[in-house]
Design a protein around this motif. Sequence first.
Motif, PDB file in Angstrom:
ATOM      1  N   PRO A  52     -57.730 -38.329 -50.072  1.00 39.72           N
ATOM      2  CA  PRO A  52     -57.844 -37.517 -51.290  1.00 39.72           C
ATOM      3  C   PRO A  52     -56.475 -37.218 -51.884  1.00 39.72           C
ATOM      4  N   HIS A  53     -56.361 -37.384 -53.198  1.00 38.05           N
ATOM      5  CA  HIS A  53     -55.104 -37.133 -53.916  1.00 38.05           C
ATOM      6  C   HIS A  53     -53.967 -38.034 -53.430  1.00 38.05           C
ATOM      7  N   ASN A  54     -54.319 -39.110 -52.668  1.00 34.65           N
ATOM      8  CA  ASN A  54     -53.318 -40.093 -52.191  1.00 34.65           C
ATOM      9  C   ASN A  54     -52.245 -39.466 -51.313  1.00 34.65           C
ATOM     10  N   GLU A  55     -52.572 -38.395 -50.644  1.00 30.72           N
ATOM     11  CA  GLU A  55     -51.595 -37.707 -49.793  1.00 30.72           C
ATOM     12  C   GLU A  55     -51.338 -38.501 -48.513  1.00 30.72           C
ATOM     13  N   PRO A  56     -50.059 -38.625 -48.106  1.00 29.60           N
ATOM     14  CA  PRO A  56     -49.741 -39.367 -46.876  1.00 29.60           C
ATOM     15  C   PRO A  56     -50.090 -38.558 -45.638  1.00 29.60           C
ATOM     16  N   MET A  57     -50.604 -39.230 -44.624  1.00 28.83           N
ATOM     17  CA  MET A  57     -50.962 -38.561 -43.380  1.00 28.83           C
ATOM     18  C   MET A  57     -50.053 -38.967 -42.217  1.00 28.83           C
ATOM     19  N   SER A  58     -49.631 -40.208 -42.189  1.00 25.08           N
ATOM     20  CA  SER A  58     -48.802 -40.670 -41.075  1.00 25.08           C
ATOM     21  C   SER A  58     -47.379 -40.144 -41.224  1.00 25.08           C
ATOM     22  N   ASP A  59     -46.649 -40.122 -40.101  1.00 25.45           N
ATOM     23  CA  ASP A  59     -45.284 -39.617 -40.114  1.00 25.45           C
ATOM     24  C   ASP A  59     -44.371 -40.448 -41.007  1.00 25.45           C
ATOM     25  N   LEU A  60     -44.509 -41.769 -40.955  1.00 22.56           N
ATOM     26  CA  LEU A  60     -43.647 -42.635 -41.757  1.00 22.56           C
ATOM     27  C   LEU A  60     -43.886 -42.433 -43.245  1.00 22.56           C
ATOM     28  N   ARG A  61     -45.154 -42.300 -43.625  1.00 24.94           N
ATOM     29  CA  ARG A  61     -45.482 -42.078 -45.038  1.00 24.94           C
ATOM     30  C   ARG A  61     -44.939 -40.718 -45.504  1.00 24.94           C
ATOM     31  N   GLN A  62     -45.124 -39.681 -44.691  1.00 26.78           N
ATOM     32  CA  GLN A  62     -44.634 -38.351 -45.057  1.00 26.78           C
ATOM     33  C   GLN A  62     -43.111 -38.335 -45.162  1.00 26.78           C
TER      34      GLN A  62
END
Length: 355
Positions: A52-62
């Motif tokens: 949802p809302h294209n939010e990053p979940m993984s550590d690398l993405r964040q």
Amino acid sequence: RQAADGGFYPDGHVPEKRNDGKYVPIDWSRVDIVIECKRRPTEQDPFDDDTPHNEPMSDLRQEALGQILSYAELVFRYQQRTCVFMLLFLGDCARLVRVDRSGLFATKKFQYAADGGKTLGELLYRYFKLPDEDRGHDPTATRIEKSTNLWKAMKKLAERKASDDYVLEMFQKSLSEKWTWWVLEVPVEQTKYQSKSSVRKRRFAVAEPNFYAGGVAGRGTRGYVAIEVTPTNTIMDGAKFVYLKDAWRVYDDDINKEGNILRTLNDKGVPYIPTLVCHGDLHEQMTKSQKLWAKYHLSAEPGQCPLKTHQHYRLVVEEVGKRLDYIQEASELITALCCAIIGTSCFVTIYASVL
């Protein structure tokens, strides 16, 4: 020490190569579009198309998202911008990102080499055909280039010696050559209680802010010791130092502008309140992210948008406040607290009677 992988610059302002073989440092005060490159198109993508809302979940993405937000903050810090654009290369894919004080939007990920670079080339061609204000540059701010007459006049103004003049000392400290100096326009908003004036804007020269609220989203408040200048960029005769506040205020019909409140308090003779010089919203400088959110959430109920609308706003007052770290005597601190309490109690009394 933040350094993006690249950037687009105005002609004549590309950072020079270093002789020691190290990477060319990015110039945050000049860069137009920030470029960031990641090798892995999925794991290092700051936006997750499956959430949802294209939010990053993984550590690398964040981590990647935090990185590009830190770049946006640096551009906001060292320039006068309404928004910032960034180009992300993610392996063989790319995204264009737009950030303002309300939120952040990105294009869908596309393979930039699949069509021979046509899409990317068209995107950049259209971007650089836009006027400066549509690319996020504030048209009410003019850069004071080094060695210009105004730059020299500001340096000369700071050469005076006054050991007990904390305002002059603050101005002297602000003249750092590591920062860009600006002439900022401030609207002169008329009120029904004010005699009409032909002056619609006033101009003030500033250097490094002595206060800056970090972060990307929100008000981004900056405070400057400023001096008024003429339309021809000369310091006004007899001009005194004033304090200029630049902020992105939350836009709401129920929230009164700070300048209007100060005007009322000044008219009522409330003591220990800053004296308003001028203030106003900057024309057509409102965040757009909240409108884009509504476009992509057509089924949302009114008031459901999580992004606040922010309006660019400037305010100038006569007094330059003394920082707490300039206070050396306990008696001076007690006096300041007493004045604040008296001013606040008068403010509460007046507004309670108005309501």
